[in-house]
Scaffold this active site. Structure first.
Site, PDB file in Angstrom:
ATOM      1  N   GLY A 197       7.741   1.356   4.416  1.00 20.74           N
ATOM      2  CA  GLY A 197       6.567   2.232   4.368  1.00 20.74           C
ATOM      3  C   GLY A 197       5.494   1.721   3.426  1.00 20.74           C
TER       4      GLY A 197
ATOM      5  N   ALA B 285      10.362  -2.833   5.955  1.00 18.44           N
ATOM      6  CA  ALA B 285      10.529  -1.546   6.657  1.00 18.44           C
ATOM      7  C   ALA B 285      10.622  -0.402   5.659  1.00 18.44           C
ATOM      8  CB  ALA B 285      11.773  -1.579   7.563  1.00 18.44           C
TER       9      ALA B 285
ATOM     10  N   ALA C 268       3.937  -1.378   4.078  1.00 15.89           N
ATOM     11  CA  ALA C 268       3.141  -2.331   4.865  1.00 15.89           C
ATOM     12  C   ALA C 268       3.335  -3.778   4.423  1.00 15.89           C
ATOM     13  CB  ALA C 268       1.650  -1.954   4.847  1.00 15.89           C
ATOM     14  N   GLY C 269       4.566  -4.128   4.054  1.00 18.30           N
ATOM     15  CA  GLY C 269       4.842  -5.494   3.596  1.00 18.30           C
ATOM     16  C   GLY C 269       4.616  -6.540   4.676  1.00 18.30           C
ATOM     17  N   GLY C 270       5.079  -6.282   5.890  1.00 17.18           N
ATOM     18  CA  GLY C 270       4.889  -7.232   6.993  1.00 17.18           C
ATOM     19  C   GLY C 270       3.407  -7.397   7.308  1.00 17.18           C
ATOM     20  N   SER C 271       2.685  -6.279   7.293  1.00 12.73           N
ATOM     21  CA  SER C 271       1.230  -6.328   7.531  1.00 12.73           C
ATOM     22  C   SER C 271       0.548  -7.114   6.425  1.00 12.73           C
ATOM     23  CB  SER C 271       0.653  -4.908   7.557  1.00 12.73           C
ATOM     24  OG  SER C 271       1.259  -4.153   8.574  1.00 12.73           O
ATOM     25  N   ALA C 272       1.024  -6.951   5.196  1.00 11.46           N
ATOM     26  CA  ALA C 272       0.447  -7.669   4.060  1.00 11.46           C
ATOM     27  C   ALA C 272       0.606  -9.173   4.253  1.00 11.46           C
ATOM     28  CB  ALA C 272       1.129  -7.228   2.763  1.00 11.46           C
TER      29      ALA C 272
ATOM     30  N   LYS D 255       0.845  -1.210   0.000  1.00 10.17           N
ATOM     31  CA  LYS D 255       0.000   0.000   0.000  1.00 10.17           C
ATOM     32  C   LYS D 255       0.873   1.250   0.000  1.00 10.17           C
ATOM     33  CE  LYS D 255       0.968   1.423   4.318  1.00 10.17           C
ATOM     34  NZ  LYS D 255       1.728   2.632   4.596  1.00 10.17           N
TER      35      LYS D 255
ATOM     36  N   ASP E 277      -2.066  -1.583  10.007  1.00 10.62           N
ATOM     37  CA  ASP E 277      -2.214  -1.652   8.548  1.00 10.62           C
ATOM     38  C   ASP E 277      -2.730  -3.003   8.058  1.00 10.62           C
ATOM     39  OD1 ASP E 277      -1.211   0.919   8.323  1.00 10.62           O
ATOM     40  OD2 ASP E 277       0.834   0.271   7.883  1.00 10.62           O
TER      41      ASP E 277
ATOM     42  N   PRO F 220       9.569  -4.700  -0.316  1.00 13.01           N
ATOM     43  CA  PRO F 220      10.711  -4.569   0.592  1.00 13.01           C
ATOM     44  C   PRO F 220      10.273  -4.334   2.033  1.00 13.01           C
ATOM     45  CG  PRO F 220      10.704  -2.815  -1.070  1.00 13.01           C
ATOM     46  CD  PRO F 220       9.521  -3.665  -1.337  1.00 13.01           C
TER      47      PRO F 220
HETATM   48  O1  C5P Z   1       0.155  -0.918  14.582  1.00 12.11           O
HETATM   49  P1  C5P Z   1       1.592  -1.168  14.244  1.00 12.11           P
HETATM   50  O2  C5P Z   1       2.209  -2.231  15.111  1.00 12.11           O
HETATM   51  O3  C5P Z   1       1.841  -1.402  12.806  1.00 12.11           O
HETATM   52  O4  C5P Z   1       2.348   0.190  14.594  1.00 12.11           O
HETATM   53  C1  C5P Z   1       3.752   0.263  14.649  1.00 12.11           C
HETATM   54  C2  C5P Z   1       4.166   1.493  15.438  1.00 12.11           C
HETATM   55  O5  C5P Z   1       3.818   2.674  14.711  1.00 12.11           O
HETATM   56  C3  C5P Z   1       3.486   1.660  16.781  1.00 12.11           C
HETATM   57  O6  C5P Z   1       4.181   0.973  17.784  1.00 12.11           O
HETATM   58  C4  C5P Z   1       3.553   3.169  16.991  1.00 12.11           C
HETATM   59  O7  C5P Z   1       4.825   3.561  17.436  1.00 12.11           O
HETATM   60  C5  C5P Z   1       3.387   3.709  15.585  1.00 12.11           C
HETATM   61  N1  C5P Z   1       1.992   4.053  15.253  1.00 12.11           N
HETATM   62  C6  C5P Z   1       1.407   5.155  15.842  1.00 12.11           C
HETATM   63  N2  C5P Z   1       0.130   5.500  15.530  1.00 12.11           N
HETATM   64  C7  C5P Z   1      -0.580   4.769  14.625  1.00 12.11           C
HETATM   65  C8  C5P Z   1       0.009   3.647  13.992  1.00 12.11           C
HETATM   66  C9  C5P Z   1       1.301   3.313  14.325  1.00 12.11           C
HETATM   67  O8  C5P Z   1       2.028   5.839  16.670  1.00 12.11           O
HETATM   68  N3  C5P Z   1      -1.825   5.116  14.321  1.00 12.11           N
END
Ligand code: C5P
Length: 307
Positions: free
Chosen positions: A102, A100, A104-108, A11, A140, A98
Site C-alpha cells: 500500500g 504489495a 506504491a513501491g512498484g510504482s515508485a 507514498k 500511482d 516493502p
Molecule cells: O493502476 P494500477 O495498475 O496500479 O491498479 C491496480 C489495480 O487496482 C487495478 O487493476 C484495479 O483493480 C485497482 N484500481 C482501481 N481503481 C483505481 C486504481 C486502481 O480499481 N483508481
C-alpha cells in the site's frame, strides 16, 4: 553512457475517496498523495538486453526480468521516444519499500526507471511528458515522479500539487505479507453491495486541505480517511489491533495506507514518532515499524557514477 541512479519515495494517502466502479474496471478516485522519506534506489545502465535485479527488502518476491513494472517503464519510454536501438538497459533496484504494502513501491521503481532512462539517453522529456508515460504504466506512477503532497483524480493519475505547510512525522507499521490491490478494491465493492450501494461520487475533503495548509499535525490527524480501509481490515483483521494500538499510544491519526496492509500513524513530533515506533513494535501488532517524514521529493537523479 555512465550509469544513472535515481532515488524515489514511498507514498501514503492522506485521503482516499473511492467512487463507483467505472466501465473500464477502475474506480474514479479523489486522493491526497503524500510522499514520505522511505526510498528505493534504482540504477540503470546500458546492456545488451533488458534485465532487472532486485536487492534488499522483499527482494526474493519482487518479480525480476520483464515481468517487473520497471522493465515495462523502460520499454514504454523507449517506445515514446521511437528509440529502436541501444534501448536495452540493466535495471538494479535496491528496495527499502516493502512490496504489495500500500506504499506504491512498484510504482515508485517504475517512476525512478523513467527518470533514470530519460537522463541516461539524454532524451530531455519534460516532467509533464514523463508523467504522461507514467500514467500508462499505473495509477500511482505519476505521483512518484512528482512527490510532495498532491491531489490525485481520475484513476489517481491526474495530479494537482497541494498547498501543504510544515513537516509531518509518521510511523509506518509493516504487516507480514502483502495485499493484492485488485482484491482490496473488489472487496470494497462487495462490502458496498452488501449494504445495498456501490459508492457515491468521490469528493475532496476541504477540512483535510485546510488542515494541511495550517501545518498542524493535530489538525490533520482527525481528517485522515481511507475508503479502502474497511476492505483491507476485513481481509486482514489483525490490522484493527495495530490501528487501535497506535491510537492508544497517542497517534494523532491512524490509517491503513492505500490498499494496505501497511498502517500509517501520524505523530506529534519526531520524538513522539520514535516512542510510537518502539511501542508498536513492542506490542507485537506489526512485523516492524519505521519512522519517516513527509512530504518528500519525487524521483530524482542522485548520482551519475563515473563509467
Ligand atoms: O493502476 P494500477 O495498475 O496500479 O491498479 C491496480 C489495480 O487496482 C487495478 O487493476 C484495479 O483493480 C485497482 N484500481 C482501481 N481503481 C483505481 C486504481 C486502481 O480499481 N483508481
Amino acid at each position: 553512457m555512465t550509469p544513472v541512479t535515481v532515488r524515489v519515495p514511498a507514498k501514503v494517502n492522506l485521503q482516499l475517496s473511492v467512487g463507483p466502479q467505472r466501465d473500464d474496471g477502475y474506480h474514479d478516485l479523489v486522493t491526497v498523495f503524500h510522499a514520505v522519506s522511505l526510498f528505493d534506489e534504482v540504477t540503470v545502465r546500458p546492456a545488451d538486453r533488458t534485465s532487472v535485479r532486485v536487492t534488499g527488502q522483499d527482494a526474493a518476491s519482487v518479480p525480476a526480468g520483464r515481468a517487473n513494472l520497471a522493465a515495462r517503464a523502460a520499454s514504454a519510454l523507449a517506445a515514446r521516444l521511437h528509440r529502436r536501438s541501444k534501448s536495452a538497459v540493466h535495471i538494479e533496484i535496491r528496495k527499502r519499500i516493502p512490496m504489495a504494502a500500500g506504499l506504491a513501491g512498484g510504482s515508485a521503481d517504475a517512476a525512478a526507471t523513467l527518470v533514470a532512462c530519460n537522463d541516461l539517453w539524454g532524451a530531455g522529456l519534460s516532467p509533464a511528458e514523463l508523467r504522461e508515460v507514467a500514467a500508462g504504466l499505473g495509477s500511482d506512477v505519476p505521483f512518484a515522479l512528482l512527490g510532495g503532497t498532491a491531489v490525485g483524480q481520475g484513476r489517481g493519475e491526474r495530479l494537482t500539487a497541494a498547498l501543504a505547510a510544515g513537516t509531518y512525522h509518521w510511523v509506518l507499521a509493516f504487516a507480514a505479507g502483502g495485499l493484492s490491490t485488485p482484491e482490496v478494491y473488489a472487496t470494497c465493492d462487495r462490502l458496498r453491495a452488501a449494504r445495498g450501494g456501490n459508492g457515491t461520487e468521490a469528493i475532496l475533503s476541504t477540512e483535510l486541505m485546510a488542515a494541511l495548509r495550517s501545518g498542524d499535525p493535530a489538525a490533520v490527524g482527525p481528517q485522515l480517511s481511507n475508503d479502502l480501509q474497511p476492505a483491507a481490515v476485513s481481509l486482514r483483521p489483525g490490522l484493527r489491533r495495530a490501528l487501535d494500538a497506535g491510537r492508544e499510544f497517542g497517534a494523532l491519526g491512524a490509517i491503513v495506507s492505500g490498499s494496505g496492509p501497511t498502517c500509517a500513524f501520524l505523530a506529534a513530533s519526531a520524538g513522539h514518532a520514535r516512542e510510537l515506533a518502539v511501542s508498536l513494535t513492542g506490542a507485537g501488532v506489526c512485523r516492524g515499524a519505521v519512522r519517516v517524514r513527509g512530504p518528500a521529493a519525487g524521483a530524482a537523479v542522485v548520482a551519475a557514477e563515473p563509467g
